[in-house]
Design a protein around this motif. Sequence first.
Motif, mmCIF file in Angstrom:
data_model
loop_
_atom_site.group_PDB
_atom_site.id
_atom_site.type_symbol
_atom_site.label_atom_id
_atom_site.label_comp_id
_atom_site.label_asym_id
_atom_site.label_seq_id
_atom_site.Cartn_x
_atom_site.Cartn_y
_atom_site.Cartn_z
ATOM 1 N N HIS A 88 0.842 -1.201 0.000
ATOM 2 C CA HIS A 88 0.000 0.000 0.000
ATOM 3 C C HIS A 88 0.880 1.255 0.000
ATOM 4 C CE1 HIS A 88 -2.753 -3.085 0.885
ATOM 5 N NE2 HIS A 88 -2.765 -3.003 2.192
ATOM 6 N N HIS A 89 1.956 1.195 0.774
ATOM 7 C CA HIS A 89 2.866 2.337 0.840
ATOM 8 C C HIS A 89 3.456 2.632 -0.540
ATOM 9 C CE1 HIS A 89 5.988 5.075 2.222
ATOM 10 N NE2 HIS A 89 6.851 4.372 1.527
ATOM 11 N N ASP A 90 3.911 1.591 -1.229
ATOM 12 C CA ASP A 90 4.543 1.810 -2.532
ATOM 13 C C ASP A 90 3.540 2.306 -3.569
ATOM 14 O OD1 ASP A 90 6.961 1.152 -1.474
ATOM 15 O OD2 ASP A 90 7.048 -0.872 -2.287
ATOM 16 N N VAL A 91 2.279 1.898 -3.463
ATOM 17 C CA VAL A 91 1.248 2.442 -4.356
ATOM 18 C C VAL A 91 1.031 3.924 -4.023
ATOM 19 C CG1 VAL A 91 -1.211 2.362 -4.989
ATOM 20 C CG2 VAL A 91 0.092 0.230 -4.745
ATOM 21 N N ALA A 133 4.913 7.805 -8.217
ATOM 22 C CA ALA A 133 4.638 8.968 -9.070
ATOM 23 C C ALA A 133 3.710 8.570 -10.217
ATOM 24 C CB ALA A 133 5.951 9.545 -9.592
ATOM 25 N N ASP A 134 3.851 7.342 -10.713
ATOM 26 C CA ASP A 134 2.984 6.880 -11.807
ATOM 27 C C ASP A 134 1.527 6.788 -11.351
ATOM 28 O OD1 ASP A 134 4.730 6.693 -13.940
ATOM 29 O OD2 ASP A 134 5.415 4.687 -13.366
ATOM 30 N N VAL A 135 1.306 6.263 -10.145
ATOM 31 C CA VAL A 135 -0.071 6.167 -9.641
ATOM 32 C C VAL A 135 -0.612 7.568 -9.365
ATOM 33 C CG1 VAL A 135 -1.598 5.206 -7.873
ATOM 34 C CG2 VAL A 135 0.386 3.890 -8.630
ATOM 35 N N GLN A 136 0.201 8.392 -8.707
ATOM 36 C CA GLN A 136 -0.244 9.757 -8.392
ATOM 37 C C GLN A 136 -0.582 10.528 -9.663
ATOM 38 O OE1 GLN A 136 2.986 11.331 -6.066
ATOM 39 N NE2 GLN A 136 2.352 10.255 -4.204
ATOM 40 N N GLY A 137 0.174 10.257 -10.730
ATOM 41 C CA GLY A 137 -0.058 10.974 -11.984
ATOM 42 C C GLY A 137 -1.258 10.442 -12.747
ATOM 43 N N ALA A 138 -1.421 9.124 -12.783
ATOM 44 C CA ALA A 138 -2.459 8.526 -13.624
ATOM 45 C C ALA A 138 -3.810 8.444 -12.912
ATOM 46 C CB ALA A 138 -2.024 7.133 -14.063
ATOM 47 N N ILE A 139 -3.794 7.957 -11.670
ATOM 48 C CA ILE A 139 -5.050 7.800 -10.915
ATOM 49 C C ILE A 139 -4.812 8.292 -9.483
ATOM 50 C CG2 ILE A 139 -6.986 6.240 -10.385
ATOM 51 C CD1 ILE A 139 -5.827 4.192 -12.311
ATOM 52 N N PRO A 140 -4.791 9.625 -9.309
ATOM 53 C CA PRO A 140 -4.480 10.127 -7.957
ATOM 54 C C PRO A 140 -5.413 9.592 -6.875
ATOM 55 C CG PRO A 140 -5.062 11.933 -9.495
ATOM 56 C CD PRO A 140 -4.928 10.695 -10.300
ATOM 57 N N ALA A 141 -6.674 9.309 -7.234
ATOM 58 C CA ALA A 141 -7.610 8.789 -6.221
ATOM 59 C C ALA A 141 -7.149 7.431 -5.689
ATOM 60 C CB ALA A 141 -9.011 8.661 -6.816
ATOM 61 N N LEU A 142 -6.460 6.657 -6.534
ATOM 62 C CA LEU A 142 -5.971 5.338 -6.103
ATOM 63 C C LEU A 142 -4.796 5.503 -5.133
ATOM 64 C CD1 LEU A 142 -6.383 2.288 -6.518
ATOM 65 C CD2 LEU A 142 -4.730 2.408 -8.401
ATOM 66 N N ALA A 143 -3.923 6.466 -5.420
ATOM 67 C CA ALA A 143 -2.808 6.741 -4.505
ATOM 68 C C ALA A 143 -3.351 7.224 -3.159
ATOM 69 C CB ALA A 143 -1.869 7.781 -5.102
ATOM 70 N N ARG A 151 0.694 -0.281 6.163
ATOM 71 C CA ARG A 151 0.889 -0.006 4.721
ATOM 72 C C ARG A 151 2.262 -0.462 4.225
ATOM 73 N NH1 ARG A 151 -2.021 4.811 6.170
ATOM 74 N NH2 ARG A 151 -0.190 6.136 6.248
ATOM 75 N N HIS A 152 3.221 -0.573 5.119
ATOM 76 C CA HIS A 152 4.547 -1.055 4.711
ATOM 77 C C HIS A 152 4.547 -2.554 4.433
ATOM 78 C CE1 HIS A 152 6.753 2.586 6.643
ATOM 79 N NE2 HIS A 152 6.581 2.747 5.340
ATOM 80 N N MET A 153 3.554 -3.260 4.925
ATOM 81 C CA MET A 153 3.506 -4.722 4.757
ATOM 82 C C MET A 153 2.372 -5.169 3.841
ATOM 83 S SD MET A 153 5.953 -6.200 6.531
ATOM 84 C CE MET A 153 5.448 -7.897 6.845
ATOM 85 N N GLY A 154 1.198 -4.602 4.011
ATOM 86 C CA GLY A 154 0.004 -5.053 3.285
ATOM 87 C C GLY A 154 0.145 -4.848 1.787
ATOM 88 N N THR A 155 -0.442 -5.758 1.006
ATOM 89 C CA THR A 155 -0.286 -5.712 -0.450
ATOM 90 C C THR A 155 -1.624 -5.581 -1.173
ATOM 91 O OG1 THR A 155 -0.472 -8.100 -0.752
ATOM 92 C CG2 THR A 155 1.738 -7.231 -0.271
#
Lengths: 267, 157
Positions: free
Chosen positions: A77-80, A84-94, A106-110
């Motif tokens: 979750h943290h890496d999502v 920058a790609d997620v923030q740029g393409a689908i900011p709501a998902l980030a 968030r550092h562990m969950g996938t």
Amino acid sequence: MIPASFVYHKAASLKEAVALLAALPEAKLLAGGQSLIAAMKMRLARPSDVIDIAGLRDLSFVRRERDRLVIGALTTHHDVAVSADVQGAIPALAQLAEGIADPAVRHMGTLGGSVANNDPAADYPAAVLALGASVRTTRRTVAADAFFTGMFSTILEPDEIVTEIEFPIPERAGYCKFRNPASRYAMPGVFVAAKGKGARVAVTGAAPSVFRVVDMEAALSRRFATDAIADISVAVEDMTSDLHASAEYRAHLVTVMARRAIQAALG
Amino acid sequence: MTAITVTVNGEPRSTDVEDRMLLVYFLREALRLTGTHIGCDTGHCGACVIHLDGRAVKSCNMFAVQANGAAITTIEGLAKDGILHPVQEAFREHHGVQCGFCTPGMIMTAVDLIRRKPKLDRPTIRHELEGNLCRCTGYHNIVNAIETAAKDMDTNS
């Protein structure tokens, strides 16, 4: 709390993990473990074997492909959230990823773990369904509409593993949840996405499994605005009722969260 | 049982662990590093936060075998040569402690937070502390301590 005994396996490859799952009918996959281990400690889950796939680094990635965003199942979750790609393409998902539980979780969950577990109050299933994503597994590609089948259940076969999720990039999207004050789980959460003349609305944390609200989708397809859905409610009898919220309250919150999600999508 | 090797506070430790042993029990009972606390034991309270390969995680919500090959830092590993880490020093200075039970987890979370977000404002600090509960409700001084530590570390870097 101590989980029941089990045998631990560290899978060196996806192929090995699938073979172990096929050979061990009472086994469970371990990715980030943030739901599974808590369930094992409560003895709600007592797998005979635990197959750890967290070491399969090839399944942790974010890739932008023109009008699509592909995210590996083992991406945390943290890496999502910080991609920058997620923030740029689908900011709501980030933003959704940044709002799951707390930083340590968030550092562990996938992503794959959350989607495969299909907890009734998990955040990701709402995004997967509203964005019309495709779930790729070791066997096939499944549309989000066919993937989630009920409370804690999906179309996944016992020896099938989610490998990546492909999200079509919407023109606009928004997510808003009313957070349970203790657990931070969605109670409920609404994800809204629009592209061209179409709009999709998915709700989590309100019923036994994530679901779409077609009346809201039709209204938003005509006019994408908060007041377009202000008078549309979900059926109270379909909502979960528990000590956290009555069915009536959840139904009310779905419309409120939907309005806020639309507001967020409109920026 | 599974043989694991974990580097804890810079020191390699090799041992056999029962597969179901949670990391927090390995740290507290096998290594006697009792600074990491068990609070709620359900993944909510954050008293057990440690760093796994540099990232804050809840050690009550993972198995020791999952840490095989990893580097772990616990609260005992923060001070160097008898000198407190700047976050520990700020907690002392601002009295970010009441009963002290949540403190190790708060500090480990704060160190991770400042690493990820060196420029911190108070709403961000409060949001980031959502996974750490202080039953004394002593958040105010904890936020003061983290805010000060972040500024000091930013100035000195």
